[in-house]
Design an enzyme around this catalytic site. Structure first.
Site, PDB file in Angstrom:
ATOM      1  N   LYS A 123      -7.885   9.956  -5.774  1.00  0.00           N
ATOM      2  CA  LYS A 123      -7.531   8.698  -5.189  1.00  0.00           C
ATOM      3  C   LYS A 123      -7.477   7.604  -6.482  1.00  0.00           C
ATOM      4  O   LYS A 123      -8.539   7.796  -7.120  1.00  0.00           O
ATOM      5  CB  LYS A 123      -8.295   8.090  -4.111  1.00  0.00           C
ATOM      6  CG  LYS A 123      -7.498   6.975  -3.285  1.00  0.00           C
ATOM      7  CD  LYS A 123      -6.893   7.667  -2.302  1.00  0.00           C
ATOM      8  CE  LYS A 123      -5.962   6.742  -1.396  1.00  0.00           C
ATOM      9  NZ  LYS A 123      -5.302   7.286  -0.124  1.00  0.00           N
ATOM     10  N   ASP A 163      -0.124   4.462  -1.273  1.00  0.00           N
ATOM     11  CA  ASP A 163      -1.034   3.974  -0.282  1.00  0.00           C
ATOM     12  C   ASP A 163      -0.939   2.600  -0.090  1.00  0.00           C
ATOM     13  O   ASP A 163       0.365   2.180  -0.411  1.00  0.00           O
ATOM     14  CB  ASP A 163      -2.535   4.296  -0.609  1.00  0.00           C
ATOM     15  CG  ASP A 163      -3.467   4.308   0.464  1.00  0.00           C
ATOM     16  OD1 ASP A 163      -3.804   5.023   1.337  1.00  0.00           O
ATOM     17  OD2 ASP A 163      -4.227   3.252   0.434  1.00  0.00           O
TER      18      ASP A 163
HETATM   19  P1  NDP Z   1       1.068  -0.747   3.615  1.00  0.00           P
HETATM   20  O1  NDP Z   1       0.653  -1.303   2.350  1.00  0.00           O
HETATM   21  O2  NDP Z   1       2.622  -0.236   3.662  1.00  0.00           O
HETATM   22  O3  NDP Z   1       0.825  -1.418   4.914  1.00  0.00           O
HETATM   23  C1  NDP Z   1      -0.492  -1.784   5.025  1.00  0.00           C
HETATM   24  C2  NDP Z   1      -0.580  -2.533   6.400  1.00  0.00           C
HETATM   25  O4  NDP Z   1      -1.734  -2.892   6.695  1.00  0.00           O
HETATM   26  C3  NDP Z   1       0.205  -4.100   6.353  1.00  0.00           C
HETATM   27  O5  NDP Z   1       0.659  -4.394   7.623  1.00  0.00           O
HETATM   28  C4  NDP Z   1      -1.228  -4.746   5.733  1.00  0.00           C
HETATM   29  O6  NDP Z   1      -0.856  -6.146   6.009  1.00  0.00           O
HETATM   30  C5  NDP Z   1      -2.197  -4.185   6.614  1.00  0.00           C
HETATM   31  N1  NDP Z   1      -3.379  -4.368   5.917  1.00  0.00           N
HETATM   32  C6  NDP Z   1      -3.756  -3.876   4.782  1.00  0.00           C
HETATM   33  N2  NDP Z   1      -4.990  -4.344   4.288  1.00  0.00           N
HETATM   34  C7  NDP Z   1      -5.457  -5.169   5.336  1.00  0.00           C
HETATM   35  C8  NDP Z   1      -6.655  -5.826   5.490  1.00  0.00           C
HETATM   36  N3  NDP Z   1      -7.616  -5.736   4.753  1.00  0.00           N
HETATM   37  N4  NDP Z   1      -6.981  -6.538   6.790  1.00  0.00           N
HETATM   38  C9  NDP Z   1      -5.726  -6.504   7.626  1.00  0.00           C
HETATM   39  N5  NDP Z   1      -4.616  -5.766   7.469  1.00  0.00           N
HETATM   40  C10 NDP Z   1      -4.536  -5.121   6.309  1.00  0.00           C
HETATM   41  O7  NDP Z   1       0.062   0.849   3.701  1.00  0.00           O
HETATM   42  P2  NDP Z   1       0.234   2.003   4.443  1.00  0.00           P
HETATM   43  O8  NDP Z   1       1.109   1.974   5.772  1.00  0.00           O
HETATM   44  O9  NDP Z   1       0.755   3.192   3.469  1.00  0.00           O
HETATM   45  O10 NDP Z   1      -1.246   2.232   4.675  1.00  0.00           O
HETATM   46  C11 NDP Z   1      -1.689   2.029   6.090  1.00  0.00           C
HETATM   47  C12 NDP Z   1      -3.204   2.834   5.979  1.00  0.00           C
HETATM   48  O11 NDP Z   1      -2.736   4.146   6.270  1.00  0.00           O
HETATM   49  C13 NDP Z   1      -4.244   2.655   4.933  1.00  0.00           C
HETATM   50  O12 NDP Z   1      -5.541   2.812   5.468  1.00  0.00           O
HETATM   51  C14 NDP Z   1      -3.920   3.935   4.060  1.00  0.00           C
HETATM   52  O13 NDP Z   1      -4.999   4.344   3.437  1.00  0.00           O
HETATM   53  C15 NDP Z   1      -3.475   4.874   5.294  1.00  0.00           C
HETATM   54  N6  NDP Z   1      -2.699   6.089   4.802  1.00  0.00           N
HETATM   55  C16 NDP Z   1      -1.390   6.094   4.305  1.00  0.00           C
HETATM   56  C17 NDP Z   1      -0.994   6.924   3.903  1.00  0.00           C
HETATM   57  C18 NDP Z   1       0.596   6.764   3.341  1.00  0.00           C
HETATM   58  O14 NDP Z   1       1.298   8.066   3.184  1.00  0.00           O
HETATM   59  N7  NDP Z   1       0.993   5.922   2.913  1.00  0.00           N
HETATM   60  C19 NDP Z   1      -1.270   8.453   4.200  1.00  0.00           C
HETATM   61  C20 NDP Z   1      -2.663   8.659   4.876  1.00  0.00           C
HETATM   62  C21 NDP Z   1      -3.458   7.371   5.265  1.00  0.00           C
HETATM   63  P3  NDP Z   1      -0.340  -6.991   4.717  1.00  0.00           P
HETATM   64  O15 NDP Z   1       0.977  -6.799   4.567  1.00  0.00           O
HETATM   65  O16 NDP Z   1      -0.588  -8.499   5.339  1.00  0.00           O
HETATM   66  O17 NDP Z   1      -1.261  -6.916   3.743  1.00  0.00           O
HETATM   67  O1  2IT Z   2      -4.472   8.676   2.129  1.00  0.00           O
HETATM   68  C1  2IT Z   2      -3.503   9.595   1.985  1.00  0.00           C
HETATM   69  O2  2IT Z   2      -3.585  10.733   2.528  1.00  0.00           O
HETATM   70  C2  2IT Z   2      -2.353   9.026   1.313  1.00  0.00           C
HETATM   71  N1  2IT Z   2      -2.373   7.951   0.898  1.00  0.00           N
HETATM   72  C3  2IT Z   2      -1.528   9.853   0.720  1.00  0.00           C
HETATM   73  C4  2IT Z   2      -1.675  10.889  -0.345  1.00  0.00           C
HETATM   74  C5  2IT Z   2      -0.617  11.809  -0.823  1.00  0.00           C
HETATM   75  O3  2IT Z   2      -0.806  12.309  -1.932  1.00  0.00           O
HETATM   76  O4  2IT Z   2       0.494  11.598  -0.254  1.00  0.00           O
END
Ligand code: NDP
Ligand code: 2IT
Length: 450
Positions: A123, A163
């Protein structure tokens, strides 16, 4: 023995609470494994698996549109490569620090193992805040970040992806710079655009997979998502596609949020409303509060830092799909969810539930899926993107979606079966931690003390 290893870690890195939390949960699940596998104890696998193979920290200087020079911190945690090249996302968020990235990298090791694909865990990211930055500022930041990161990654070495704060735009800028520096076109990043080696369904994969996992859990009770009321947190990549798939499967979604607050739409989201949210978040980069001005009946509640719970989790529902960030469901939130009869929690975010919340879910015997199992669809589809890049070909949308779906079915099956085998039927947390661990531990054992 587990206690001793945990204490040692605490004294080595006393200021890393998120990392401690992630390690504690996994170590606590492994007692029954060590009883059956003394060889893991003998080879001291636990002490080795909680220590990153390599941690890289670097300076990221960049210039804003007014010519001011800024400095951020860049990181890459190369946690474990026993079963494949390091693989895992990059997070750009002001809260990013070693503790958060080490917890994410640690979770990634077990998650990637569960996907059935050959990927180690890593990461990275930066404390850079993309909010309010222009496209050219984002580009210059990404270029500076990759100038250093390019020394440490590679298609067979370490393959980052997105992420929080890193989506298609950032991956594009990062990829462009890598290609220029190394003069090679390879699958060094996943989540790429379709015109330069990306995979269909990768943008959708985490959210879709999260919902496929909820569907599989419900199947064990002969139920479906049809008509179920769902709470979603977040409105970014994962939340948007969890909402899309849940709607397609007949669920009713009533909440979404961002860091400013949440909207409650008692009429439910439609695919049209969701398209509006995607445009708001991905193109205009606006705030979720705007939704309440756009759609009648929706109520916006701003975050209140004086509350010790999140009112989003106190809305009446059947299913919770957290998709924002770590520790977004605390003990009180879990009590509220259970009091309102929520009986399915499928985690999209990484470690969204605090240990107290998880305890409540498990005691209540609800269908609770830990993120390392239920959000693994994203990285699994990254693995499929790597395969397509290596083969220099592309699968169709249907082919990738089918592979994603069958991987989620298989992760569900593995977690359920392993939990049963080790005496914890229905406990997906135990199943995910044990099954994820077994493959990596076996590979480490066979490869000797390295
Ligand atoms: P994005 O940046 O696309 O979206 C994040 C969302 O969560 C936004 O709505 C953001 O609001 C909100 N958010 C972020 N930080 C905070 C906080 N500290 N408090 C409140 N709201 C918060 O990220 P992703 O959708 O990619 O990721 C969301 C979650 O999923 C994370 O935990 C990530 O680790 C996990 N994840 C993502 C993967 C991926 O493929 N993208 C894979 C597996 C897990 P704002 O815009 O106001 O900051
Ligand atoms: O938390 C996760 O699994 C991710 N943000 C996606 C990682 C990836 O390599 O696609």
């Amino acid at each position: 023995m587990i206690e001793k290893i945990y204490e040692e870690m605490l004294s080595r890195d006393p200021d890393q609470p998120e990392f401690h939390q992630a390690v504690r949960e996994v170590l606590d699940s492994l007692e029954p494994v060590l009883e059956r596998h003394p060889e893991f104890v003998e080879a001291n696998i636990l002490s080795r698996i909680i220590e990153a193979e390599r941690i890289i920290q670097f300076r990221v200087p960049w210039t804003d549109d007014d010519g001011n020079v800024h400095v951020n911190r860049g990181f890459r945690i190369q946690m474990n490569s026993a079963i494949g090249p390091y693989k895992g996302g990059l997070r750009f968020h002001p809260s990013v620090n070693l503790s958060i990235l080490k917890f994410l990298a640690f979770e990634q090791v077990f998650k990637n193992s569960l996907t059935t694909l050959p990927m180690g865990g890593g990461k990275g990211g930066s404390d850079f805040d993309p909010k309010g930055k222009s496209d050219s500022e984002i580009m210059r930041f990404c270029q500076s970040f990759m100038l250093e990161l390019s020394r440490h990654v590679g298609a067979d070495v370490d393959v980052p992806a997105g992420d929080i704060g890193v989506g298609g735009r950032e991956i594009g800028y990062l990829y462009g710079m890598y290609r220029k520096i190394r003069n090679e076109f390879t699958g060094v990043l996943t989540g790429k655009g379709m015109s330069y080696g990306g995979s269909l369904i990768r943008p959708e994969a985490t959210g879709y997979g999260q919902v496929y996992f909820a569907r599989e859990m419900l199947k064990t009770r002969d139920e479906t998502l049809e008509g179920k009321v769902c709470l979603i947190s977040g409105s970014g990549n994962v939340a948007q596609f969890a909402a899309e798939k849940a709607l397609q499967l007949g669920a009713k979604i009533v909440t979404m949020s961002d860091s400013g607050g949440f909207i409650h739409d008692p009429n439910g989201f439609t695919l049209e409303k969701l398209e509006w949210i995607k445009e708001l978040k991905n193109v205009r980069r606006g705030r979720i509060s705007e939704y309440a001005n756009q759609f009648e009946g929706a109520i916006y509640t701003p975050v209140d830092h004086n509350l010790d719970y999140n009112p989003l989790w106190a809305v009446d529902a059947d299913v919770a799909l957290p998709a924002a960030t770590q520790n977004e469901i605390n003990g009180k939130d879990a009590e509220n969810l259970l009091a309102n009869n929520v009986y399915v929690v499928s985690e999209g975010s990484n470690m969204p539930s605090t240990p107290e919340a998880i305890e409540h879910f498990i005691e209540a015997g609800i269908l609770y899926a830990p993120g390392k199992a239920s959000n693994a669809g994203g990285v699994a589809t990254s693995g499929l993107e790597m395969s397509q890049n290596s083969m220099r070909m592309n699968w169709t949308r249907e082919e990738v979606d089918e592979k994603l779906d069958s991987i989620m079915v298989s992760i569900h099956e593995t977690c359920a079966r392993t939990a049963e085998e080790y005496g914890y039927p229905g406990n997906y947390m135990m199943g995910a931690n044990i099954a994820g661990f077994l493959k990596v531990a076996d590979a480490m054992l066979n490869q000797g003390v390295v």
